[in-house]
Write an enzyme that holds these catalytic residues in place. Structure first.
Site, PDB file in Angstrom:
ATOM      1  N   ASP A 124       0.883  -1.152   0.000  1.00 37.82           N
ATOM      2  CA  ASP A 124       0.000   0.000   0.000  1.00 37.82           C
ATOM      3  C   ASP A 124       0.935   1.221   0.000  1.00 37.82           C
ATOM      4  O   ASP A 124       2.129   1.096   0.299  1.00 37.82           O
ATOM      5  CB  ASP A 124      -0.855  -0.050   1.284  1.00 37.82           C
ATOM      6  CG  ASP A 124      -1.692   1.195   1.464  1.00 37.82           C
ATOM      7  OD1 ASP A 124      -2.278   1.668   0.475  1.00 37.82           O
ATOM      8  OD2 ASP A 124      -1.744   1.702   2.602  1.00 37.82           O
ATOM      9  N   LEU A 125       0.416   2.382  -0.357  1.00 41.55           N
ATOM     10  CA  LEU A 125       1.277   3.582  -0.387  1.00 41.55           C
ATOM     11  C   LEU A 125       1.101   4.445   0.858  1.00 41.55           C
ATOM     12  O   LEU A 125       2.018   4.608   1.668  1.00 41.55           O
ATOM     13  CB  LEU A 125       0.957   4.402  -1.651  1.00 41.55           C
ATOM     14  CG  LEU A 125       1.656   5.756  -1.755  1.00 41.55           C
ATOM     15  CD1 LEU A 125       3.154   5.598  -1.982  1.00 41.55           C
ATOM     16  CD2 LEU A 125       1.048   6.577  -2.902  1.00 41.55           C
ATOM     17  N   ASP A 126      -0.134   5.004   0.985  1.00 38.86           N
ATOM     18  CA  ASP A 126      -0.397   5.963   2.062  1.00 38.86           C
ATOM     19  C   ASP A 126      -0.327   5.270   3.414  1.00 38.86           C
ATOM     20  O   ASP A 126      -1.099   4.353   3.688  1.00 38.86           O
ATOM     21  CB  ASP A 126      -1.789   6.589   1.875  1.00 38.86           C
ATOM     22  CG  ASP A 126      -1.866   7.454   0.619  1.00 38.86           C
ATOM     23  OD1 ASP A 126      -0.903   8.169   0.335  1.00 38.86           O
ATOM     24  OD2 ASP A 126      -2.904   7.400  -0.068  1.00 38.86           O
ATOM     25  N   THR A 162       0.748  10.198   4.245  1.00 34.58           N
ATOM     26  CA  THR A 162      -0.054  11.268   3.635  1.00 34.58           C
ATOM     27  C   THR A 162      -1.346  11.543   4.409  1.00 34.58           C
ATOM     28  O   THR A 162      -2.094  12.444   4.032  1.00 34.58           O
ATOM     29  CB  THR A 162      -0.446  10.885   2.197  1.00 34.58           C
ATOM     30  OG1 THR A 162      -0.989   9.582   2.271  1.00 34.58           O
ATOM     31  CG2 THR A 162       0.724  10.928   1.255  1.00 34.58           C
ATOM     32  N   LYS A 178      -8.906   5.838   6.090  1.00 31.04           N
ATOM     33  CA  LYS A 178      -7.658   5.261   5.580  1.00 31.04           C
ATOM     34  C   LYS A 178      -7.967   4.089   4.640  1.00 31.04           C
ATOM     35  O   LYS A 178      -8.729   3.192   5.002  1.00 31.04           O
ATOM     36  CB  LYS A 178      -6.765   4.799   6.734  1.00 31.04           C
ATOM     37  CG  LYS A 178      -6.104   5.977   7.433  1.00 31.04           C
ATOM     38  CD  LYS A 178      -5.087   5.533   8.456  1.00 31.04           C
ATOM     39  CE  LYS A 178      -4.446   6.746   9.107  1.00 31.04           C
ATOM     40  NZ  LYS A 178      -3.580   6.387  10.221  1.00 31.04           N
ATOM     41  N   GLY A 179      -7.369   4.116   3.472  1.00 34.12           N
ATOM     42  CA  GLY A 179      -7.565   3.034   2.506  1.00 34.12           C
ATOM     43  C   GLY A 179      -8.846   3.153   1.700  1.00 34.12           C
ATOM     44  O   GLY A 179      -9.068   2.402   0.754  1.00 34.12           O
ATOM     45  N   ARG A 226     -11.626   8.026  -2.846  1.00 35.31           N
ATOM     46  CA  ARG A 226     -12.017   9.431  -2.699  1.00 35.31           C
ATOM     47  C   ARG A 226     -13.533   9.635  -2.577  1.00 35.31           C
ATOM     48  O   ARG A 226     -14.013  10.289  -1.654  1.00 35.31           O
ATOM     49  CB  ARG A 226     -11.479  10.223  -3.898  1.00 35.31           C
ATOM     50  CG  ARG A 226     -11.373  11.698  -3.662  1.00 35.31           C
ATOM     51  CD  ARG A 226     -10.820  12.380  -4.901  1.00 35.31           C
ATOM     52  NE  ARG A 226      -9.527  11.858  -5.314  1.00 35.31           N
ATOM     53  CZ  ARG A 226      -8.976  12.068  -6.516  1.00 35.31           C
ATOM     54  NH1 ARG A 226      -9.599  12.791  -7.420  1.00 35.31           N
ATOM     55  NH2 ARG A 226      -7.794  11.548  -6.807  1.00 35.31           N
ATOM     56  N   SER A 270      -2.397   0.782  -4.363  1.00 30.92           N
ATOM     57  CA  SER A 270      -2.922   1.944  -3.630  1.00 30.92           C
ATOM     58  C   SER A 270      -4.223   2.407  -4.255  1.00 30.92           C
ATOM     59  O   SER A 270      -4.351   2.441  -5.480  1.00 30.92           O
ATOM     60  CB  SER A 270      -1.903   3.092  -3.693  1.00 30.92           C
ATOM     61  OG  SER A 270      -2.495   4.278  -3.208  1.00 30.92           O
ATOM     62  N   ALA A 271      -5.160   2.790  -3.382  1.00 36.47           N
ATOM     63  CA  ALA A 271      -6.437   3.331  -3.868  1.00 36.47           C
ATOM     64  C   ALA A 271      -6.265   4.743  -4.407  1.00 36.47           C
ATOM     65  O   ALA A 271      -7.183   5.297  -5.021  1.00 36.47           O
ATOM     66  CB  ALA A 271      -7.440   3.347  -2.717  1.00 36.47           C
ATOM     67  N   ASN A 331      -3.508   9.643  -6.966  1.00 38.28           N
ATOM     68  CA  ASN A 331      -2.315  10.504  -6.933  1.00 38.28           C
ATOM     69  C   ASN A 331      -1.031   9.706  -6.728  1.00 38.28           C
ATOM     70  O   ASN A 331       0.050  10.303  -6.607  1.00 38.28           O
ATOM     71  CB  ASN A 331      -2.445  11.533  -5.808  1.00 38.28           C
ATOM     72  CG  ASN A 331      -3.592  12.504  -6.058  1.00 38.28           C
ATOM     73  OD1 ASN A 331      -3.583  13.229  -7.045  1.00 38.28           O
ATOM     74  ND2 ASN A 331      -4.604  12.486  -5.201  1.00 38.28           N
ATOM     75  N   LYS A 344     -10.937  -1.344  -1.661  1.00 43.00           N
ATOM     76  CA  LYS A 344     -10.676  -2.118  -0.443  1.00 43.00           C
ATOM     77  C   LYS A 344     -11.858  -1.925   0.492  1.00 43.00           C
ATOM     78  O   LYS A 344     -12.415  -0.830   0.512  1.00 43.00           O
ATOM     79  CB  LYS A 344      -9.391  -1.594   0.227  1.00 43.00           C
ATOM     80  CG  LYS A 344      -8.142  -1.708  -0.644  1.00 43.00           C
ATOM     81  CD  LYS A 344      -6.970  -0.955  -0.029  1.00 43.00           C
ATOM     82  CE  LYS A 344      -5.803  -0.882  -0.993  1.00 43.00           C
ATOM     83  NZ  LYS A 344      -4.652  -0.101  -0.484  1.00 43.00           N
ATOM     84  N   GLU A 352       0.034  -3.343   4.600  1.00 44.71           N
ATOM     85  CA  GLU A 352      -1.039  -2.346   4.734  1.00 44.71           C
ATOM     86  C   GLU A 352      -1.038  -1.678   6.096  1.00 44.71           C
ATOM     87  O   GLU A 352      -0.653  -2.295   7.092  1.00 44.71           O
ATOM     88  CB  GLU A 352      -2.389  -3.062   4.611  1.00 44.71           C
ATOM     89  CG  GLU A 352      -2.997  -3.050   3.242  1.00 44.71           C
ATOM     90  CD  GLU A 352      -3.565  -1.689   2.849  1.00 44.71           C
ATOM     91  OE1 GLU A 352      -3.627  -0.784   3.712  1.00 44.71           O
ATOM     92  OE2 GLU A 352      -3.942  -1.521   1.684  1.00 44.71           O
ATOM     93  N   ASP A 353      -1.509  -0.443   6.142  1.00 41.26           N
ATOM     94  CA  ASP A 353      -1.672   0.237   7.442  1.00 41.26           C
ATOM     95  C   ASP A 353      -3.149   0.358   7.829  1.00 41.26           C
ATOM     96  O   ASP A 353      -3.442   0.804   8.933  1.00 41.26           O
ATOM     97  CB  ASP A 353      -1.075   1.651   7.406  1.00 41.26           C
ATOM     98  CG  ASP A 353      -1.879   2.577   6.523  1.00 41.26           C
ATOM     99  OD1 ASP A 353      -2.240   2.157   5.405  1.00 41.26           O
ATOM    100  OD2 ASP A 353      -2.171   3.709   6.944  1.00 41.26           O
TER     101      ASP A 353
HETATM  102  C1  BG6 Z   1      -5.794   5.858   0.141  1.00 37.38           C
HETATM  103  C2  BG6 Z   1      -5.879   6.742   1.359  1.00 37.38           C
HETATM  104  O1  BG6 Z   1      -4.504   5.368  -0.006  1.00 37.38           O
HETATM  105  O2  BG6 Z   1      -6.136   6.597  -1.034  1.00 37.38           O
HETATM  106  C3  BG6 Z   1      -7.267   7.359   1.454  1.00 37.38           C
HETATM  107  O3  BG6 Z   1      -5.605   5.984   2.511  1.00 37.38           O
HETATM  108  C4  BG6 Z   1      -7.584   8.098   0.160  1.00 37.38           C
HETATM  109  O4  BG6 Z   1      -7.320   8.226   2.562  1.00 37.38           O
HETATM  110  C5  BG6 Z   1      -7.461   7.147  -1.013  1.00 37.38           C
HETATM  111  O5  BG6 Z   1      -8.915   8.626   0.197  1.00 37.38           O
HETATM  112  C6  BG6 Z   1      -7.731   7.815  -2.359  1.00 37.38           C
HETATM  113  O6  BG6 Z   1      -6.748   8.773  -2.591  1.00 37.38           O
HETATM  114  P1  BG6 Z   1      -6.809   9.871  -3.726  1.00 37.38           P
HETATM  115  O7  BG6 Z   1      -5.403  10.435  -3.723  1.00 37.38           O
HETATM  116  O8  BG6 Z   1      -7.126   9.170  -5.023  1.00 37.38           O
HETATM  117  O9  BG6 Z   1      -7.859  10.859  -3.363  1.00 37.38           O
HETATM  118 MG    MG Z   2      -2.802   3.105   3.621  1.00 39.12          MG
END
Ligand code: BG6
Ligand code: MG
Length: 222
Positions: A8-10, A16, A44-45, A48, A115-116, A119, A146, A170-171
């Site tokens: 996972d990224l964030d 972030t 988290k996870g 948007r 990652s979801a 960005n 997820k 994952e976090d």
């Molecule tokens: C996840 C974050 O990695 O990405 C969420 O944990 C976030 O908080 C989701 O909403 C979507 O991110 P983005 O950058 O596409 O708005």
């Molecule tokens: Mg995460």
């Protein structure tokens, strides 16, 4: 031995969550909805639009907005979020992650990103990690977010391996569920209670080493 690690990224590679919180909080103020840090944990996870839906649900306002209006609000939050993440640099890599990525490469273990976040490519670029991943799942191609396992299964497909040959990291609670349901070995980073469904939990990425992953894999597979 495992053949791949899917990250996972964030919250795993960089933190972030605070930027997401500041951006959602600003949108919340405009809507008259106050957001707390503890509620932010539940986002988290979560992708948007679903995050926005959960925020509106705090005031039973989900049905007050059309899909088009929700898309405009989500874009507004994202525009602000994107200005905030410009400040991310390679110094913002969480502890141990750089060494772990290097050790995985050295040992010919494939590395994927699940990652979801839409960005993610921008954030990887800011972290100097664009070439560190063998594959990145495009969240825009997914039918479910997820905790559905789709994103992790797709990462394995893209790496031409089966999920049982991979470790997922994952976090978020929803992310650990996704890894488990994908039939991968799940590693959580963070609070042991929140992530109790994971096969193994590290309190911090600083302890997340290649040696530890090999150890966990042996315990699980013998
Ligand atoms: C996840 C974050 O990695 O990405 C969420 O944990 C976030 O908080 C989701 O909403 C979507 O991110 P983005 O950058 O596409 O708005
Ligand atoms: Mg995460």
């Amino acid at each position: 031995m495992f053949k791949a690690v899917i990250f996972d990224l964030d919250g795993v590679i960089t933190d972030t969550a605070a930027f997401h919180f500041v951006a959602w909080k600003k949108l919340g103020e405009k809507l008259g909805i106050e957001l707390t840090e503890s509620f932010n944990e539940e986002l988290k996870g979560v992708d948007r639009i679903e995050s926005l839906r959960r925020i509106l649900a705090l005031r039973n306002q989900e049905l007050d907005f059309s899909n088009e209006e929700k898309a405009v609000l989500a874009t507004e939050k994202n525009d602000y979020y994107v200005t905030l993440i410009q400040q991310i640099t390679p110094n913002d890599l969480l502890p141990g992650i750089s060494d772990l990525l290097k050790d995985l490469k050295k040992n010919h273990i494939k590395v994927g990103l699940a990652s979801a976040s839409k960005n993610a490519p921008m954030i990887l670029n800011q972290l100097g990690l664009t070439n560190a991943f063998d594959t990145i799942v495009d969240p825009a191609t997914l039918s479910k977010g997820k905790p559905d396992p789709e994103i992790f299964v797709k990462a394995c497909e893209q790496l031409l391996i089966t999920p049982s040959e991979a470790i997922g990291i994952e976090d978020a609670y929803s992310g650990v569920q996704a890894i488990n349901d994908a039939n991968m070995l799940s590693v959580g980073v963070g609070d042991a209670e929140t992530l109790s469904a994971a096969d193994y939990v590290f309190s911090t990425t600083a302890n997340l080493t290649f040696e530890e992953l090999m150890h966990i894999w042996e315990l699980k597979n013998y």
